[in-house]
Scaffold this motif. Structure first.
Motif, mmCIF file in Angstrom:
data_model
loop_
_atom_site.group_PDB
_atom_site.id
_atom_site.type_symbol
_atom_site.label_atom_id
_atom_site.label_comp_id
_atom_site.label_asym_id
_atom_site.label_seq_id
_atom_site.Cartn_x
_atom_site.Cartn_y
_atom_site.Cartn_z
ATOM 1 N N VAL A 154 -1.666 7.180 -7.858
ATOM 2 C CA VAL A 154 -0.418 6.513 -8.220
ATOM 3 C C VAL A 154 -0.484 6.228 -9.714
ATOM 4 O O VAL A 154 -1.400 5.542 -10.182
ATOM 5 N N THR A 190 9.111 7.004 -7.680
ATOM 6 C CA THR A 190 9.786 6.001 -6.865
ATOM 7 C C THR A 190 9.497 4.627 -7.471
ATOM 8 O O THR A 190 8.901 4.514 -8.546
ATOM 9 N N THR A 223 7.791 0.875 -6.294
ATOM 10 C CA THR A 223 7.050 0.215 -5.220
ATOM 11 C C THR A 223 7.918 -0.870 -4.575
ATOM 12 O O THR A 223 8.554 -1.670 -5.262
ATOM 13 N N VAL A 230 3.746 9.306 -7.672
ATOM 14 C CA VAL A 230 2.636 9.718 -6.814
ATOM 15 C C VAL A 230 2.302 11.161 -7.175
ATOM 16 O O VAL A 230 3.160 12.047 -7.093
ATOM 17 N N GLN A 238 4.150 1.621 2.142
ATOM 18 C CA GLN A 238 5.274 2.409 1.656
ATOM 19 C C GLN A 238 4.881 3.884 1.671
ATOM 20 O O GLN A 238 3.902 4.279 1.045
ATOM 21 N N THR A 239 5.631 4.694 2.385
ATOM 22 C CA THR A 239 5.324 6.117 2.516
ATOM 23 C C THR A 239 6.179 6.921 1.543
ATOM 24 O O THR A 239 7.400 6.747 1.494
ATOM 25 N N VAL A 240 5.518 7.799 0.790
ATOM 26 C CA VAL A 240 6.201 8.653 -0.186
ATOM 27 C C VAL A 240 5.914 10.102 0.171
ATOM 28 O O VAL A 240 4.753 10.513 0.237
ATOM 29 N N ASN A 296 0.851 -1.186 0.000
ATOM 30 C CA ASN A 296 0.000 0.000 0.000
ATOM 31 C C ASN A 296 0.888 1.238 0.000
ATOM 32 O O ASN A 296 1.818 1.332 0.803
ATOM 33 N N VAL A 297 0.600 2.166 -0.891
ATOM 34 C CA VAL A 297 1.384 3.397 -0.982
ATOM 35 C C VAL A 297 0.626 4.529 -0.308
ATOM 36 O O VAL A 297 -0.552 4.765 -0.605
ATOM 37 N N SER A 335 -4.061 7.029 0.781
ATOM 38 C CA SER A 335 -3.404 5.742 0.575
ATOM 39 C C SER A 335 -4.058 4.990 -0.568
ATOM 40 O O SER A 335 -5.250 5.132 -0.834
#
Length: 330
Positions: free
Chosen positions: A247, A297, A299, A280, A309-311, A229-230, A268
């Motif tokens: 995304v 980035t 994944t 993102v 995953q934090t962006v 999960n982003v 998210s």
């Protein structure tokens, strides 16, 4: 003494110039003053209404469908759009809301989304529940007569043709689920007998009784694929009341929505396949200003084992035309 005073004045002027230059470089970033009484709104909402800035934002990003008209009678009617999609309507193909046959002039609205930026603009991600789809096209067809929505007759199948190169034999038909206005979803075509997809070397051809949204797509991660999960790390004044986030995949015609969670106050995505290059994209409307942020980035599953995953994204003030141009490059 005079020399020292002159040096002091010059130093002050230089320092002031550097300060102003630094300020000019950061004026596009929304940074509230400490203790500001009327600061930016950090409120998250349980219900998104038409009066909130995010609704105005979505309207600003959107664009109108191509419009034409057909004469419904005993003959086949055809619409050929400037962007290459052709729709053929069989004879006597339309009925009203009560199922009564309709003839005469019918307004036709058509869209074909093949660019990822257009999918962002219309909030039409390529996802089926928690699975990612790869799209060959998202098609919208609507019929109206005298401002009233028109349906297809029960046994009437329209024929849709368009070119896409290269085509993919894995493609299937999906129908748009619009039951949740804040989270569009695709579902497998509910009636395969009334929806048929033919794939040639350069064209897709559809026979369907379904109106509004139809997608030609295949599931990228319907099997055993590792997912993450982003989550977008944003300043607190980017909320579900004024912001949208997505995304966008670089090597796939795929877009995933990032939805605001009122409990975590984060945007998210659902589970996305790992090892894929993504961007993102965050767009916001604050007062009368628009903001755009994007961060690229790959994944990846974090080492913490959280599956998230934090962006970090820092949206910057941009004009609406600048934002639309950026989206056209995706």
């Amino acid at each position: 003494m005079r020399l020292m005073k002159r040096k002091t004045i010059i130093q002050v002027l230089i320092a002031g110039a550097l300060f102003l230059s630094a300020c000019e470089k950061n004026t596009d970033i929304f940074v509230p003053n400490p203790g500001q009484t009327n600061g930016p709104d950090t409120t998250w909402h349980n219900t998104i209404t038409a009066s909130l800035p995010v609704s105005t934002l979505k309207t600003s990003l959107s664009f109108a469908p191509y419009t034409d008209s057909i004469e419904v009678n005993n003959n086949i009617a055809t619409v050929l759009t400037p962007f290459g999609i052709q729709v053929n309507f069989p004879a006597n193909s339309c009925v009203n809301a009560t199922g009564q046959p309709i003839t005469g002039r019918i307004k036709v609205e058509i869209m074909l989304l093949k660019k990822k930026g257009d999918m962002v603009r219309l909030s039409k991600p390529t996802t089926y529940n928690d699975s990612l789809l790869v799209a060959a096209g998202q098609i919208f067809i609507s019929l109206k007569k005298d401002g009233q929505t028109v349906q297809l007759a029960p046994n009437a199948k329209i024929n849709i043709r368009y070119t896409d190169f290269p085509t993919n034999q894995l493609m299937k038909l999906f129908a748009g689920d619009e039951s949740n206005p804040q989270q569009f979803n695709w579902i497998p075509s509910p009636n395969s007998a009334n929806s048929i997809l033919n794939v040639s070397t350069q064209n897709y051809e559809i026979y369907t009784n379904h109106l509004r949204w139809t997608s030609v797509a295949y599931g990228f991660d319907l099997g055993a694929v590792a997912k993450v999960n982003v989550t977008a790390n944003l300043a607190p004044y980017f909320t579900n009341a004024n912001t949208v986030a997505f995304v966008v995949f670089k090597d796939l015609r795929s877009v995933a929505g990032m939805y605001g969670n009122i409990n975590t106050r984060k945007f998210s995505s659902g589970g996305l396949p790992v090892g894929k290059a993504i961007t993102v994209v965050v767009i916001s409307r604050q007062a009368n200003d628009y903001y755009l942020g994007f961060e690229s980035t790959v994944t990846a599953l974090p080492t913490t084992g959280t599956g998230v995953q934090t962006v970090s994204v820092t949206p910057i003030k941009r004009s609406l035309p600048d934002i639309l141009y950026y989206l056209s490059t995706l």
